[in-house]
Each structure stands twice: as structure tokens, then as C-alpha cells.
Design a protein around this motif. Structure first.
Motif, mmCIF file in Angstrom:
data_model
loop_
_atom_site.group_PDB
_atom_site.id
_atom_site.type_symbol
_atom_site.label_atom_id
_atom_site.label_comp_id
_atom_site.label_asym_id
_atom_site.label_seq_id
_atom_site.Cartn_x
_atom_site.Cartn_y
_atom_site.Cartn_z
ATOM 1 N N THR A 102 -14.776 -10.887 44.082
ATOM 2 C CA THR A 102 -15.058 -10.828 42.574
ATOM 3 C C THR A 102 -15.648 -9.507 42.059
ATOM 4 O O THR A 102 -16.488 -8.982 42.965
ATOM 5 C CB THR A 102 -15.893 -11.966 42.294
ATOM 6 O OG1 THR A 102 -15.387 -13.177 42.412
ATOM 7 C CG2 THR A 102 -15.853 -11.920 40.519
ATOM 8 N N HIS A 103 -15.221 -8.960 41.123
ATOM 9 C CA HIS A 103 -15.821 -7.697 40.508
ATOM 10 C C HIS A 103 -15.635 -6.428 41.288
ATOM 11 O O HIS A 103 -16.234 -5.312 41.281
ATOM 12 C CB HIS A 103 -17.288 -7.917 40.167
ATOM 13 C CG HIS A 103 -17.692 -8.974 39.161
ATOM 14 N ND1 HIS A 103 -17.408 -9.196 38.148
ATOM 15 C CD2 HIS A 103 -18.020 -10.211 39.537
ATOM 16 C CE1 HIS A 103 -17.666 -10.334 37.628
ATOM 17 N NE2 HIS A 103 -18.194 -10.997 38.415
ATOM 18 N N HIS A 104 -14.710 -6.439 42.285
ATOM 19 C CA HIS A 104 -14.512 -5.432 43.315
ATOM 20 C C HIS A 104 -13.092 -4.855 43.015
ATOM 21 O O HIS A 104 -12.122 -5.456 42.955
ATOM 22 C CB HIS A 104 -14.517 -5.690 44.732
ATOM 23 C CG HIS A 104 -14.343 -4.741 45.776
ATOM 24 N ND1 HIS A 104 -15.342 -3.987 46.081
ATOM 25 C CD2 HIS A 104 -13.031 -4.514 46.244
ATOM 26 C CE1 HIS A 104 -14.746 -3.153 47.085
ATOM 27 N NE2 HIS A 104 -13.584 -3.245 47.189
ATOM 28 N N TYR A 105 -12.939 -3.487 42.534
ATOM 29 C CA TYR A 105 -11.813 -2.839 42.171
ATOM 30 C C TYR A 105 -11.061 -1.958 43.055
ATOM 31 O O TYR A 105 -9.929 -1.742 42.842
ATOM 32 C CB TYR A 105 -12.047 -2.273 40.881
ATOM 33 C CG TYR A 105 -12.306 -3.013 39.556
ATOM 34 C CD1 TYR A 105 -11.396 -3.595 38.875
ATOM 35 C CD2 TYR A 105 -13.816 -3.731 39.579
ATOM 36 C CE1 TYR A 105 -11.502 -4.630 37.927
ATOM 37 C CE2 TYR A 105 -13.868 -4.785 38.617
ATOM 38 C CZ TYR A 105 -12.731 -5.279 37.981
ATOM 39 O OH TYR A 105 -13.198 -6.061 36.836
ATOM 40 N N GLU A 106 -11.927 -1.490 44.167
ATOM 41 C CA GLU A 106 -11.102 -0.456 45.225
ATOM 42 C C GLU A 106 -10.512 -1.159 45.935
ATOM 43 O O GLU A 106 -10.766 -2.306 46.669
ATOM 44 C CB GLU A 106 -12.464 0.336 45.828
ATOM 45 C CG GLU A 106 -13.107 1.309 44.891
ATOM 46 C CD GLU A 106 -14.274 0.544 44.240
ATOM 47 O OE1 GLU A 106 -14.680 -0.410 44.681
ATOM 48 O OE2 GLU A 106 -14.474 0.915 42.898
ATOM 49 N N ALA A 107 -9.362 -0.529 46.534
ATOM 50 C CA ALA A 107 -8.512 -1.108 47.605
ATOM 51 C C ALA A 107 -9.125 -1.140 49.042
ATOM 52 O O ALA A 107 -10.010 -0.217 49.066
ATOM 53 C CB ALA A 107 -7.278 -0.340 47.420
ATOM 54 N N ALA A 108 -8.794 -2.037 49.957
ATOM 55 C CA ALA A 108 -9.635 -2.035 51.048
ATOM 56 C C ALA A 108 -9.091 -0.941 51.874
ATOM 57 O O ALA A 108 -7.835 -0.464 51.792
ATOM 58 C CB ALA A 108 -9.318 -3.432 51.816
#
Length: 69
Positions: free
Chosen positions: A63-69
Motif C-alpha cells: 500500500t502507498h508504494h509507487y516504485e516498481a520492484a
């Protein structure tokens, strides 16, 4: 019943696509942008919904994380 808002997996561009009741909203790079798109989709109280799992399903990352892994 599934959540009416889906925040999809992060993209390589550092954004996440969203859908509201099956309609695609613009990709968001952070919570502020996502909230603006949800408000425009007639969800004026969207801020309180982002952490409500009955309203928002976060797919593919935390949740609330926007960068790709």
C-alpha cells in the motif's frame, strides 16, 4: 463483492494505474495524485478511503508504494 477502487501494480515509470468502478483513471505517481483522480471520479471523501480495504484493493505491491520492484 470486490472493492470499487483498484490500484494496480507499480509500473517502471514509478506510477500506478487505477480503476474506479471498472473505469480507468490516469496513472498516479503518489497518493496526492491518486486522491485527486478519485475526487474527479466523484469520490470527494477519497482521502479516508485509501486505507479501507472494503473500498480500495492495492495489487502487486504494498500500500502507498509507487516504485516498481
Amino acid at each position: 463483492m470486490s472493492a470499487p477502487i483498484v490500484v494496480h501494480s507499480p509500473r517502471g515509470s514509478g506510477s500506478r494505474r487505477g480503476t474506479v468502478r471498472g473505469q480507468i483513471v490516469r496513472p498516479a505517481h503518489d497518493d496526492a495524485a491518486l486522491l485527486e483522480f478519485l475526487r474527479r471520479a466523484t469520490l470527494p471523501d477519497a482521502e479516508g478511503l485509501l486505507d479501507d480495504l472494503s473500498w480500495v484493493l492495492w495489487r502487486g505491491s504494498r500500500t502507498h508504494h509507487y516504485e516498481a520492484a
